[in-house]
Write a protein that holds these residues in place. Structure first.
Motif, PDB file in Angstrom:
ATOM      1  N   THR A  33      72.237  35.243  29.429  1.00 51.08           N
ATOM      2  CA  THR A  33      70.985  35.434  30.177  1.00 51.08           C
ATOM      3  C   THR A  33      69.753  35.296  29.291  1.00 51.08           C
ATOM      4  N   GLY A  34      69.923  35.387  27.978  1.00 52.96           N
ATOM      5  CA  GLY A  34      68.790  35.249  27.070  1.00 52.96           C
ATOM      6  C   GLY A  34      68.675  33.884  26.434  1.00 52.96           C
ATOM      7  N   ALA A  35      69.530  32.958  26.822  1.00 57.40           N
ATOM      8  CA  ALA A  35      69.553  31.639  26.191  1.00 57.40           C
ATOM      9  C   ALA A  35      68.452  30.733  26.737  1.00 57.40           C
ATOM     10  N   ASP A  36      68.058  29.777  25.926  1.00 56.20           N
ATOM     11  CA  ASP A  36      67.131  28.744  26.391  1.00 56.20           C
ATOM     12  C   ASP A  36      67.859  27.680  27.198  1.00 56.20           C
ATOM     13  N   GLY A  37      69.162  27.577  27.007  1.00 59.89           N
ATOM     14  CA  GLY A  37      69.974  26.640  27.764  1.00 59.89           C
ATOM     15  C   GLY A  37      71.429  27.064  27.713  1.00 59.89           C
ATOM     16  N   VAL A  38      72.162  26.822  28.801  1.00 64.40           N
ATOM     17  CA  VAL A  38      73.553  27.249  28.908  1.00 64.40           C
ATOM     18  C   VAL A  38      74.439  26.058  29.237  1.00 64.40           C
TER      19      VAL A  38
ATOM     20  N   PHE B  53      75.708  27.515  40.495  1.00 66.38           N
ATOM     21  CA  PHE B  53      74.513  27.681  39.672  1.00 66.38           C
ATOM     22  C   PHE B  53      73.231  27.487  40.472  1.00 66.38           C
ATOM     23  N   ALA B  54      73.315  26.817  41.606  1.00 72.02           N
ATOM     24  CA  ALA B  54      72.160  26.777  42.503  1.00 72.02           C
ATOM     25  C   ALA B  54      71.896  28.167  43.066  1.00 72.02           C
ATOM     26  N   TYR B  55      72.972  28.891  43.396  1.00 74.75           N
ATOM     27  CA  TYR B  55      72.817  30.266  43.866  1.00 74.75           C
ATOM     28  C   TYR B  55      72.184  31.141  42.794  1.00 74.75           C
ATOM     29  N   LEU B  56      72.532  30.895  41.532  1.00 72.85           N
ATOM     30  CA  LEU B  56      71.969  31.660  40.423  1.00 72.85           C
ATOM     31  C   LEU B  56      70.588  31.151  40.017  1.00 72.85           C
ATOM     32  N   ARG B  57      70.072  30.169  40.746  1.00 75.70           N
ATOM     33  CA  ARG B  57      68.718  29.639  40.564  1.00 75.70           C
ATOM     34  C   ARG B  57      68.524  28.956  39.212  1.00 75.70           C
ATOM     35  N   ALA B  58      69.614  28.467  38.649  1.00 78.52           N
ATOM     36  CA  ALA B  58      69.525  27.743  37.393  1.00 78.52           C
ATOM     37  C   ALA B  58      69.094  26.305  37.647  1.00 78.52           C
ATOM     38  N   LEU B  59      68.679  25.634  36.587  1.00 78.39           N
ATOM     39  CA  LEU B  59      68.258  24.244  36.667  1.00 78.39           C
ATOM     40  C   LEU B  59      69.393  23.384  36.103  1.00 78.39           C
ATOM     41  N   VAL B  60      70.244  22.858  36.992  1.00 76.09           N
ATOM     42  CA  VAL B  60      71.410  22.085  36.562  1.00 76.09           C
ATOM     43  C   VAL B  60      70.993  20.642  36.298  1.00 76.09           C
ATOM     44  N   VAL B  61      71.307  20.134  35.108  1.00 74.57           N
ATOM     45  CA  VAL B  61      70.900  18.769  34.763  1.00 74.57           C
ATOM     46  C   VAL B  61      71.711  17.763  35.580  1.00 74.57           C
ATOM     47  N   PRO B  62      71.164  16.571  35.799  1.00 76.04           N
ATOM     48  CA  PRO B  62      71.815  15.605  36.707  1.00 76.04           C
ATOM     49  C   PRO B  62      73.232  15.201  36.315  1.00 76.04           C
ATOM     50  N   THR B  63      73.460  14.925  35.034  1.00 82.37           N
ATOM     51  CA  THR B  63      74.773  14.447  34.615  1.00 82.37           C
ATOM     52  C   THR B  63      75.681  15.617  34.276  1.00 82.37           C
TER      53      THR B  63
ATOM     54  N   LEU C  30      79.300  38.649  37.269  1.00 79.39           N
ATOM     55  CA  LEU C  30      78.679  39.777  36.577  1.00 79.39           C
ATOM     56  C   LEU C  30      77.238  39.497  36.169  1.00 79.39           C
ATOM     57  N   ILE C  31      76.791  38.251  36.337  1.00 71.61           N
ATOM     58  CA  ILE C  31      75.420  37.876  35.988  1.00 71.61           C
ATOM     59  C   ILE C  31      74.499  38.203  37.148  1.00 71.61           C
ATOM     60  N   ASP C  32      73.399  38.887  36.863  1.00 72.58           N
ATOM     61  CA  ASP C  32      72.425  39.180  37.908  1.00 72.58           C
ATOM     62  C   ASP C  32      71.947  37.875  38.547  1.00 72.58           C
ATOM     63  N   PRO C  33      71.848  37.828  39.878  1.00 71.26           N
ATOM     64  CA  PRO C  33      71.507  36.573  40.565  1.00 71.26           C
ATOM     65  C   PRO C  33      70.179  35.952  40.155  1.00 71.26           C
ATOM     66  N   THR C  34      69.289  36.731  39.525  1.00 68.61           N
ATOM     67  CA  THR C  34      67.995  36.169  39.112  1.00 68.61           C
ATOM     68  C   THR C  34      67.908  35.947  37.601  1.00 68.61           C
ATOM     69  N   ALA C  35      68.937  36.309  36.861  1.00 68.22           N
ATOM     70  CA  ALA C  35      68.856  36.293  35.398  1.00 68.22           C
ATOM     71  C   ALA C  35      68.823  34.888  34.810  1.00 68.22           C
ATOM     72  N   LEU C  36      69.323  33.904  35.548  1.00 64.90           N
ATOM     73  CA  LEU C  36      69.330  32.526  35.050  1.00 64.90           C
ATOM     74  C   LEU C  36      68.291  31.652  35.746  1.00 64.90           C
ATOM     75  N   THR C  37      67.356  32.275  36.427  1.00 62.91           N
ATOM     76  CA  THR C  37      66.339  31.518  37.158  1.00 62.91           C
ATOM     77  C   THR C  37      65.605  30.551  36.226  1.00 62.91           C
ATOM     78  N   GLY C  38      65.665  29.261  36.548  1.00 61.59           N
ATOM     79  CA  GLY C  38      64.968  28.258  35.768  1.00 61.59           C
ATOM     80  C   GLY C  38      65.618  27.869  34.461  1.00 61.59           C
ATOM     81  N   THR C  39      66.754  28.458  34.136  1.00 64.49           N
ATOM     82  CA  THR C  39      67.430  28.143  32.878  1.00 64.49           C
ATOM     83  C   THR C  39      68.173  26.812  32.991  1.00 64.49           C
ATOM     84  N   PRO C  40      67.944  25.882  32.077  1.00 67.60           N
ATOM     85  CA  PRO C  40      68.707  24.619  32.110  1.00 67.60           C
ATOM     86  C   PRO C  40      70.197  24.888  31.886  1.00 67.60           C
ATOM     87  N   VAL C  41      71.030  24.280  32.724  1.00 69.05           N
ATOM     88  CA  VAL C  41      72.482  24.460  32.624  1.00 69.05           C
ATOM     89  C   VAL C  41      73.149  23.089  32.686  1.00 69.05           C
TER      90      VAL C  41
END
Length: 207
Positions: free
Chosen positions: A76-81, A136-146, A102-113
């Motif tokens: 949850t503290g990473a710049d990218g996962v 990861f869409a549910y976790l509001r992460a930013l999933v890269v295209p590839t 176990l990850i809070d649903p907002t903890a990865l908001t905007g994080t590149p994955v």
């Protein structure tokens, strides 16, 4: 020089495993790209097989062990996962899903994955789009295209005129991920970068 923290989550069960191998290759590609852009890169790999008992106990008791909490905090503290799972019954593994439960649903908001998966046959490659992306869409992460799926026959394959081989897909995914991480401000602020609350109020425009 700015330091970026990348955390990779590997859900492979064996040691060594193709899942960990793909994880390391993706991490290497992203790190190389960021180093080219003159970033310092701090990397960490979370092996879920080592946390399996702690994850199960947390699901039952609601209390994480110290080691599990450290892993959650790292993610949850990473710049990218980077998240890689083996495919079981046409989806991600139970261990992989249990950890991200176990990850809070907002903890990865905007994080590149960057997502990846491994399996015995190429027929399971759609797991990337029908299971991992929605998670990861549910976790509001930013999933890269590839995303990268590696079947058993992909290892050592160079591809052909119509398809990219595994090394090419890893490089493309790693580059997209690294560029996305670099384009976003670091989630960890130094003390002198914290804007006082009073200044935030003064800067508000109410018109």
């Amino acid at each position: 020089m700015q330091t970026l923290k990348l955390v990779a989550v590997s859900a492979g069960l064996s040691s060594p495993s193709s899942t960990r191998l793909l994880t390391d290759r993706l991490l290497q590609a992203a790190r190389y790209r960021l180093t080219e852009q003159e970033y310092a890169v701090d990397v960490q790999v979370v092996e879920l097989r080592d946390l399996a008992v702690d994850i199960a106990k947390n699901l039952v008791t609601g209390f994480p062990s110290g080691q599990l909490q450290d892993a959650i905090d790292a993610v949850t503290g990473a710049d990218g996962v980077i998240a890689v799972t083996p495919v079981f019954t046409a989806s991600y593994s139970g261990l992989f899903k249990s950890f991200f439960d176990l990850i809070d649903p907002t903890a990865l908001t905007g994080t590149p994955v960057l997502i990846g998966a491994t399996g015995g046959t190429a027929r399971h490659s759609l797991v990337l789009d029908h299971a991992l992306r929605p998670l990861f869409a549910y976790l509001r992460a930013l999933v890269v295209p590839t995303a990268v799926y590696a079947a058993s026959e992909d290892w050592g394959s160079g591809g052909d005129a119509y398809t990219d081989g595994l090394p090419s897909r890893i490089t493309r995914a790693g580059n997209e991920f690294a560029d996305t991480v670099a384009a976003r401000p670091s989630r960890r602020l130094d003390d002198d970068e914290v804007v006082p609350f009073e200044k935030q109020l003064a800067d508000l425009r109410l018109d």
